[in-house]
Design an enzyme around this catalytic site. Sequence first.
Site, PDB file in Angstrom:
ATOM      1  CE  LYS A 115      -4.456  -1.702   1.368  1.00  0.00           C
ATOM      2  NZ  LYS A 115      -5.627  -1.715   2.199  1.00  0.00           N
ATOM      3  CE  LYS A 201      -6.464  -7.377  -1.219  1.00  0.00           C
ATOM      4  NZ  LYS A 201      -7.090  -7.280   0.099  1.00  0.00           N
ATOM      5  CE  LYS A 204     -14.209  -3.464   1.579  1.00  0.00           C
ATOM      6  NZ  LYS A 204     -12.943  -3.337   2.339  1.00  0.00           N
TER       7      LYS A 204
HETATM    8  N1  AQP Z   1      -9.569 -10.587  -2.962  1.00  0.00           N
HETATM    9  C1  AQP Z   1      -9.833 -11.193  -1.816  1.00  0.00           C
HETATM   10  N2  AQP Z   1      -9.938 -12.542  -1.750  1.00  0.00           N
HETATM   11  C2  AQP Z   1     -10.225 -13.159  -0.562  1.00  0.00           C
HETATM   12  N3  AQP Z   1     -10.428 -12.486   0.600  1.00  0.00           N
HETATM   13  C3  AQP Z   1     -10.343 -11.141   0.566  1.00  0.00           C
HETATM   14  N4  AQP Z   1     -10.498 -10.197   1.524  1.00  0.00           N
HETATM   15  C4  AQP Z   1     -10.302  -8.972   0.976  1.00  0.00           C
HETATM   16  N5  AQP Z   1     -10.027  -9.091  -0.329  1.00  0.00           N
HETATM   17  C5  AQP Z   1     -10.037 -10.433  -0.626  1.00  0.00           C
HETATM   18  C6  AQP Z   1     -10.829 -10.476   2.917  1.00  0.00           C
HETATM   19  O1  AQP Z   1     -11.958  -9.695   3.259  1.00  0.00           O
HETATM   20  C7  AQP Z   1     -11.869  -9.333   4.650  1.00  0.00           C
HETATM   21  C8  AQP Z   1     -12.158  -7.882   4.809  1.00  0.00           C
HETATM   22  O2  AQP Z   1     -11.139  -7.130   4.173  1.00  0.00           O
HETATM   23  P1  AQP Z   1     -11.016  -5.570   4.427  1.00  0.00           P
HETATM   24  O3  AQP Z   1     -12.079  -4.879   3.735  1.00  0.00           O
HETATM   25  O4  AQP Z   1     -10.984  -5.292   5.856  1.00  0.00           O
HETATM   26  O5  AQP Z   1      -9.607  -5.187   3.909  1.00  0.00           O
HETATM   27  P2  AQP Z   1      -8.808  -5.547   2.640  1.00  0.00           P
HETATM   28  O6  AQP Z   1      -8.219  -6.895   2.767  1.00  0.00           O
HETATM   29  O7  AQP Z   1      -7.830  -4.447   2.513  1.00  0.00           O
HETATM   30  O8  AQP Z   1      -9.911  -5.562   1.490  1.00  0.00           O
HETATM   31  P3  AQP Z   1      -9.952  -4.726   0.186  1.00  0.00           P
HETATM   32  O9  AQP Z   1     -11.186  -5.048  -0.536  1.00  0.00           O
HETATM   33  O10 AQP Z   1      -8.692  -4.860  -0.565  1.00  0.00           O
HETATM   34  O11 AQP Z   1     -10.152  -3.280   0.750  1.00  0.00           O
HETATM   35  P4  AQP Z   1      -9.330  -1.971   0.482  1.00  0.00           P
HETATM   36  O12 AQP Z   1      -9.293  -1.838  -1.000  1.00  0.00           O
HETATM   37  O13 AQP Z   1     -10.163  -0.919   1.159  1.00  0.00           O
HETATM   38  O14 AQP Z   1      -7.988  -2.133   1.098  1.00  0.00           O
HETATM   39  C9  AQP Z   1     -10.485  -9.738   5.132  1.00  0.00           C
HETATM   40  O15 AQP Z   1     -10.608 -10.926   5.888  1.00  0.00           O
HETATM   41  C10 AQP Z   1      -9.731 -10.009   3.860  1.00  0.00           C
HETATM   42  O16 AQP Z   1      -8.769 -11.024   4.039  1.00  0.00           O
END
Ligand code: AQP
Length: 338
Positions: A115, A201, A204
């Site tokens: 990040k 990955k 969001k």
């Molecule tokens: N691509 C993915 N595949 C499987 N699991 C995923 N998780 C996130 N992306 C994937 C799991 O979802 C839970 C919540 O994640 P989060 O929203 O707290 O944070 P993150 O991992 O940073 O998710 P994003 O979508 O990538 O959000 P942003 O873009 O805001 O950083 C976690 O258990 C994560 O493992």
Amino acid sequence: MRVVSGIQPTGKPHLGNYLGAIVNYVKLQDEAHAAGGECFIFLADLHAISQPHDPAELTRNTREMVATLVACGVDPAKTVLFNQAQVPAHAELQWLLNGTARMGWLNRMTQWKDKAGKNREGQSVALFTYPVLQAADVLLYQATHVPVGEDQKQHLELARDIAQKFNNDFCTDDAPLFTLPEPYIPPAAARIMSLRDGTAKMSKSDPSDMSRISLTDDADTIIKKVKKAKTDPEPLPDNEKELEGRAEAQNLVGIYAAIAGKSVERVLGEFGGQGFGAFKPALGQLLVDTLAPINARFLELKDDQEALDAILARGASQAREAGRDTLDATYRALGLVR
Ligand code: AQP
């Protein structure tokens, strides 16, 4: 059995969040409930401010995330569902654990490296210390099971290291303060990839909406996104080995298998030899059938702000109560006079 996990209200939750985490929130919630245990699911709004954000959007996303989780089957009667901002003990415990966490440990976190990229100096302190807050989130409730996607495994290991060091430094061997949490990572679909790039990955925060299936997408949007998903020109093989090196194909087949509850081998048994012209419509329809009830329930819930806020207020009150003893014991163990 104490199940604890969180999700950031940073946008619309997507298929990766669903298959990697939310499906397991519901599964473990029901297992914990049946076994007389407890389940805590929180919206990680304090984590969400670690990156640039729009305050009004964060408020809206927080309510929408409650509606989505309930639509997915998280049941506020069985799960303590709340947001961190209403439970100050999360931030307090993070500060107390900052004395135990080491700079070197945080520097090794791959999420921080990804990040922050080349601009480490320009990042918020919160992005760097994010995993310490995550450790506080689960240690506060003495979590035993933490359902997360594969990307969070390293942070969970860090939480265990922090707990272990704190127990060693400030507790006697026969009375450790913190339970070491176990990650609960789904055997399949632990890492769903972007529809535009099979090596990134699904996220969001990806600027392209076409890279992800949001849980609130309608049927037409889902079909369109699957149709436009990046693939290669080869037909699908009839065995898993031959999928290797074909990241996009692997991702789509993995999604199909996870949603249908079948093995990848079995899906390839059905579609081997066929091209994406045949596979994509089948995948699109499967996704529509799975997500349509979630979408319908979300639309029913999302505008009832009062009801959503009431769920969070009730959950926060239960969470404050549940975390009190551990927080008090942490202050005491550190010799802080209150
Ligand atoms: N691509 C993915 N595949 C499987 N699991 C995923 N998780 C996130 N992306 C994937 C799991 O979802 C839970 C919540 O994640 P989060 O929203 O707290 O944070 P993150 O991992 O940073 O998710 P994003 O979508 O990538 O959000 P942003 O873009 O805001 O950083 C976690 O258990 C994560 O493992």
